[in-house]
Design a protein around this motif. Structure first.
Motif, PDB file in Angstrom:
ATOM      1  N   THR A  61       0.813  -1.217   0.000  1.00 35.78           N
ATOM      2  CA  THR A  61       0.000   0.000   0.000  1.00 35.78           C
ATOM      3  C   THR A  61       0.848   1.269   0.000  1.00 35.78           C
ATOM      4  OG1 THR A  61      -1.760  -1.170   1.177  1.00 35.78           O
ATOM      5  CG2 THR A  61      -1.822   1.232   1.241  1.00 35.78           C
ATOM      6  N   THR A  62       1.971   1.238   0.692  1.00 36.71           N
ATOM      7  CA  THR A  62       2.845   2.417   0.754  1.00 36.71           C
ATOM      8  C   THR A  62       3.272   2.846  -0.641  1.00 36.71           C
ATOM      9  OG1 THR A  62       3.676   1.720   2.905  1.00 36.71           O
ATOM     10  CG2 THR A  62       4.974   3.360   1.722  1.00 36.71           C
ATOM     11  N   ILE A  65       0.297   4.505  -2.399  1.00 41.19           N
ATOM     12  CA  ILE A  65       0.086   5.875  -1.897  1.00 41.19           C
ATOM     13  C   ILE A  65       1.119   6.819  -2.508  1.00 41.19           C
ATOM     14  CG2 ILE A  65       0.266   7.359   0.149  1.00 41.19           C
ATOM     15  CD1 ILE A  65      -2.331   5.915   0.135  1.00 41.19           C
ATOM     16  N   VAL A  98      -6.703   2.433  -3.420  1.00 43.90           N
ATOM     17  CA  VAL A  98      -6.273   2.139  -2.048  1.00 43.90           C
ATOM     18  C   VAL A  98      -7.491   2.036  -1.132  1.00 43.90           C
ATOM     19  CG1 VAL A  98      -4.997   3.003  -0.036  1.00 43.90           C
ATOM     20  CG2 VAL A  98      -4.004   3.218  -2.321  1.00 43.90           C
ATOM     21  N   LEU A  99      -8.431   2.966  -1.292  1.00 40.40           N
ATOM     22  CA  LEU A  99      -9.611   2.995  -0.416  1.00 40.40           C
ATOM     23  C   LEU A  99     -10.545   1.808  -0.636  1.00 40.40           C
ATOM     24  CD1 LEU A  99     -10.482   6.803  -0.395  1.00 40.40           C
ATOM     25  CD2 LEU A  99      -9.346   5.464   1.378  1.00 40.40           C
ATOM     26  N   ASP A 102      -8.816  -0.477   1.674  1.00 44.43           N
ATOM     27  CA  ASP A 102      -8.671   0.058   3.031  1.00 44.43           C
ATOM     28  C   ASP A 102      -9.450   1.373   3.123  1.00 44.43           C
ATOM     29  OD1 ASP A 102      -7.893   0.872   5.520  1.00 44.43           O
ATOM     30  OD2 ASP A 102      -5.769   1.139   5.044  1.00 44.43           O
ATOM     31  N   ASN A 104     -10.477   3.277   5.345  1.00 40.43           N
ATOM     32  CA  ASN A 104     -10.093   4.293   6.334  1.00 40.43           C
ATOM     33  C   ASN A 104      -8.618   4.680   6.242  1.00 40.43           C
ATOM     34  OD1 ASN A 104     -12.669   4.513   7.456  1.00 40.43           O
ATOM     35  ND2 ASN A 104     -12.315   2.803   8.833  1.00 40.43           N
ATOM     36  N   ASN A 105      -8.022   4.465   5.078  1.00 43.06           N
ATOM     37  CA  ASN A 105      -6.621   4.848   4.919  1.00 43.06           C
ATOM     38  C   ASN A 105      -6.508   6.371   4.929  1.00 43.06           C
ATOM     39  OD1 ASN A 105      -4.097   5.602   3.326  1.00 43.06           O
ATOM     40  ND2 ASN A 105      -3.815   3.397   3.568  1.00 43.06           N
ATOM     41  N   ASN A 107      -3.987   8.464   4.648  1.00 48.73           N
ATOM     42  CA  ASN A 107      -3.165   9.095   3.617  1.00 48.73           C
ATOM     43  C   ASN A 107      -3.915   9.195   2.287  1.00 48.73           C
ATOM     44  OD1 ASN A 107      -0.816   9.505   5.204  1.00 48.73           O
ATOM     45  ND2 ASN A 107      -0.292   7.354   4.999  1.00 48.73           N
TER      46      ASN A 107
END
Length: 247
Positions: A61-62, A65, A98-99, A102, A104-105, A107
């Motif tokens: 995920t990093t 982002i 990403v969302l 996840d 509630n991410n 970033n």
């Protein structure tokens, strides 16, 4: 024969694990290279590395982002051209990817709020800043951002909301700026927007007495923002001088 098959399956499983492990290591390597390129503002190179990292390890995920943020960094607010628009759309798409995994991410939510604001999609920016504030309530930034976007929406001379809605946005903005200042009392930008929102509140006042009081409050916050900005600049300068002296 059965034993041979079991051994073969075990061997293939080990190979698969080794390949997966190798791919994750390569993904990490690309992530690190991308971060270095990103920090040097080589965003096109960074995008290449981050895309490779995500392809090698879709759960990293990093890297995703960073990829979305690298697209955002290449977008120029108010700029023209297909590439500029494409970077904005890719940033939005990647943050949303990403969302999906996840929801509630923080970033990704913060990134979407920012790119929506930069593309003048202020209602969407407002909504994502609200989510950002809910998830990161110890951070003054999203509360400040809500206040600033509320002012932008209210101040829109081409497409102003109804006066009732303007008053609600002003009150919401002031309340969130108060939260930002409670977390960071020296937040001079938050003070600036309190000044601007009070001026809008004065514009909508029903009588001259209220207008005069609200304008006085705006002036007070304007002066306070100038004093605090000067104090912050002096503090920052002192830190730089102290750092240079230690070299």
């Amino acid at each position: 024969m059965k034993r041979h098959r079991k051994l073969m399956f075990a061997f293939l499983a080990i190979l698969a694990l080794a390949a997966a492990s190798c791919a994750k290591l390569q993904a990490r390597d690309n992530l690190n290279k991308g971060v270095r390129a990103f920090r040097d503002a080589h965003y096109e190179n960074a995008v290449t590395y981050f895309k490779q990292a995500v392809e090698l390890d879709p759960d990293l995920t990093t890297a995703e982002i960073y990829l979305a943020t690298a697209y955002s960094q290449q977008f120029i607010p108010g700029g023209r051209g297909e590439d500029n628009e494409k970077n904005a759309q890719l940033a939005i798409q990647t943050f949303n990817d990403v969302l999906k995994r996840d929801p509630n991410n923080v970033n990704a939510i913060a990134g979407l709020a920012s790119i929506y604001q930069n593309t003048n999609q202020f209602q969407k920016a407002h909504d994502y800043y609200m989510k950002y504030a809910q998830l990161d309530s110890a951070n003054a930034v999203p509360f400040y951002a809500i206040g600033s976007v509320d002012w932008i929406i209210v101040y829109d001379k081409n497409n102003p909301p109804p006066e009732e809605e303007q008053n609600k946005l002003i009150d919401e903005g002031l309340a969130n700026l108060d939260k930002a200042l409670a977390l960071n009392p020296d937040y001079d930008d938050a003070m600036t927007y309190k000044n601007l929102l009070y001026r809008e509140k004065a514009r909508l006042a029903e009588n001259e007495e209220d207008k005069k009081k609200l304008t006085a409050q705006a002036d007070e916050w304007f002066n306070k923002s100038l004093e605090t900005r000067k104090k912050n600049a002096e503090k920052k300068k002192g830190v730089v001088v102290g750092s240079d002296a230690g070299k």
